[in-house]
Design a protein around this motif. Sequence first.
Motif, PDB file in Angstrom:
ATOM      1  N   UNK A   8      22.334  24.686-124.665  1.00 25.56           N
ATOM      2  CA  UNK A   8      23.709  23.778-125.108  1.00 25.56           C
ATOM      3  C   UNK A   8      24.189  22.920-124.064  1.00 25.56           C
ATOM      4  N   UNK A   9      24.547  21.805-124.643  1.00 27.21           N
ATOM      5  CA  UNK A   9      25.178  20.737-123.645  1.00 27.21           C
ATOM      6  C   UNK A   9      25.884  20.985-122.375  1.00 27.21           C
ATOM      7  N   UNK A  10      26.971  21.997-122.359  1.00 29.21           N
ATOM      8  CA  UNK A  10      27.739  22.101-121.348  1.00 29.21           C
ATOM      9  C   UNK A  10      26.697  23.105-120.215  1.00 29.21           C
ATOM     10  N   UNK A  11      25.958  23.615-120.636  1.00 27.11           N
ATOM     11  CA  UNK A  11      24.975  24.548-119.638  1.00 27.11           C
ATOM     12  C   UNK A  11      23.789  23.548-119.103  1.00 27.11           C
ATOM     13  N   UNK A  12      23.548  22.919-120.214  1.00 27.41           N
ATOM     14  CA  UNK A  12      22.385  21.807-119.662  1.00 27.41           C
ATOM     15  C   UNK A  12      23.012  20.691-118.736  1.00 27.41           C
ATOM     16  N   UNK A  13      24.079  20.421-118.905  1.00 29.05           N
ATOM     17  CA  UNK A  13      24.908  19.595-117.656  1.00 29.05           C
ATOM     18  C   UNK A  13      25.047  20.068-116.338  1.00 29.05           C
ATOM     19  N   UNK A  14      25.155  21.600-116.124  1.00 25.93           N
ATOM     20  CA  UNK A  14      25.310  22.401-114.941  1.00 25.93           C
ATOM     21  C   UNK A  14      24.065  22.519-114.578  1.00 25.93           C
ATOM     22  N   UNK A  15      22.924  22.395-115.361  1.00 21.40           N
ATOM     23  CA  UNK A  15      21.546  22.720-114.763  1.00 21.40           C
ATOM     24  C   UNK A  15      21.014  21.127-114.149  1.00 21.40           C
ATOM     25  N   UNK A  16      21.504  20.241-114.812  1.00 21.99           N
ATOM     26  CA  UNK A  16      21.258  18.925-114.417  1.00 21.99           C
ATOM     27  C   UNK A  16      21.761  18.778-113.208  1.00 21.99           C
ATOM     28  N   UNK A  77      34.617  33.320-125.704  1.00 25.79           N
ATOM     29  CA  UNK A  77      35.367  32.920-124.622  1.00 25.79           C
ATOM     30  C   UNK A  77      35.296  34.156-123.491  1.00 25.79           C
ATOM     31  N   UNK A  78      34.588  33.954-122.375  1.00 29.70           N
ATOM     32  CA  UNK A  78      34.132  34.672-121.386  1.00 29.70           C
ATOM     33  C   UNK A  78      35.326  34.816-120.113  1.00 29.70           C
ATOM     34  N   UNK A  79      35.401  36.075-119.604  1.00 31.27           N
ATOM     35  CA  UNK A  79      36.026  36.328-118.606  1.00 31.27           C
ATOM     36  C   UNK A  79      35.298  37.212-117.585  1.00 31.27           C
ATOM     37  N   UNK A  80      35.552  36.781-116.218  1.00 28.09           N
ATOM     38  CA  UNK A  80      34.897  37.595-114.974  1.00 28.09           C
ATOM     39  C   UNK A  80      35.526  37.974-114.122  1.00 28.09           C
ATOM     40  N   UNK A  81      35.441  39.121-113.347  1.00 27.80           N
ATOM     41  CA  UNK A  81      35.996  39.425-112.298  1.00 27.80           C
ATOM     42  C   UNK A  81      34.906  39.647-111.012  1.00 27.80           C
ATOM     43  N   UNK A  82      35.303  38.705-110.061  1.00 24.95           N
ATOM     44  CA  UNK A  82      34.109  38.764-109.012  1.00 24.95           C
ATOM     45  C   UNK A  82      34.887  38.728-107.772  1.00 24.95           C
ATOM     46  N   UNK A  83      34.874  39.434-106.599  1.00 22.21           N
ATOM     47  CA  UNK A  83      35.364  39.148-105.552  1.00 22.21           C
ATOM     48  C   UNK A  83      35.164  38.023-104.718  1.00 22.21           C
ATOM     49  N   UNK A  84      36.159  37.609-103.915  1.00 21.71           N
ATOM     50  CA  UNK A  84      36.092  36.232-103.372  1.00 21.71           C
ATOM     51  C   UNK A  84      34.899  36.565-102.047  1.00 21.71           C
ATOM     52  N   UNK A  95      29.134  29.413-112.899  1.00 27.68           N
ATOM     53  CA  UNK A  95      28.113  28.786-113.528  1.00 27.68           C
ATOM     54  C   UNK A  95      28.298  29.066-115.087  1.00 27.68           C
ATOM     55  N   UNK A  96      28.145  30.573-115.272  1.00 26.31           N
ATOM     56  CA  UNK A  96      27.995  31.092-116.788  1.00 26.31           C
ATOM     57  C   UNK A  96      29.376  30.726-117.439  1.00 26.31           C
ATOM     58  N   UNK A  97      30.537  30.738-116.765  1.00 21.63           N
ATOM     59  CA  UNK A  97      31.808  30.471-117.574  1.00 21.63           C
ATOM     60  C   UNK A  97      31.728  28.827-118.041  1.00 21.63           C
ATOM     61  N   UNK A 136      23.994  39.292-115.875  1.00 21.96           N
ATOM     62  CA  UNK A 136      25.118  39.043-116.349  1.00 21.96           C
ATOM     63  C   UNK A 136      24.935  38.399-117.787  1.00 21.96           C
ATOM     64  N   UNK A 137      24.072  37.521-117.754  1.00 21.67           N
ATOM     65  CA  UNK A 137      23.606  36.532-119.192  1.00 21.67           C
ATOM     66  C   UNK A 137      23.253  37.926-120.300  1.00 21.67           C
ATOM     67  N   UNK A 138      22.398  38.686-119.922  1.00 23.07           N
ATOM     68  CA  UNK A 138      22.190  39.710-120.686  1.00 23.07           C
ATOM     69  C   UNK A 138      23.142  40.444-121.266  1.00 23.07           C
ATOM     70  N   UNK A 139      24.164  40.712-120.588  1.00 21.87           N
ATOM     71  CA  UNK A 139      25.328  41.469-120.947  1.00 21.87           C
ATOM     72  C   UNK A 139      26.249  40.624-121.937  1.00 21.87           C
TER      73      UNK A 139
END
Length: 150
Positions: A8-16, A77-84, A95-97, A136-139
């Motif tokens: 999808x365009x948003x993810x393709x832009x990140x990959x680019x 809509x995606x939400x993540x919790x990851x330590x700094x 990236x996934x967000x 992460x993507x699989x979940x």
Amino acid sequence: MTSPGTLPAPLAAVVDDFQAMPEPERIQLLLDFSRSLPALPERYAEHPELLEPVPECQSPIFLVAEVEGTGPEAVTELFFSAPAEAPTTRGFAGILHEGLNGLTAGEIVGLPGDVSERLGLTQAISPLRLRGMAGMLGRIQRQVREKAGL
């Protein structure tokens, strides 16, 4: 829906963005994504048990996908919790967000399995860490599939 193998365009832009940089600079971009990961909304910050752990990641990361509607056109809509103190893991979540938040269920479920490899980080990031991003993507895909009734 995207065709098989396309992003999808948003993810393709990140990959680019990653592909346009020399390999050593890609790590810096990953760190930039770690800093841009949005904070959890209060409903999850106060109830972390509502988020799913991702044991494939070396660092503690938790996520949840909210799906509005049913079928392939349902919006996510995606939400993540990851330590700094886990910038690589946090960067993958960022990236996934950036690349997936707001997409339809059909777009997310239809993603190819090689997203992490397309970023061009295989020389700079250990395979174990890349498996964490795949976890992460699989979940996310499983949650979206279940919640959208796909």
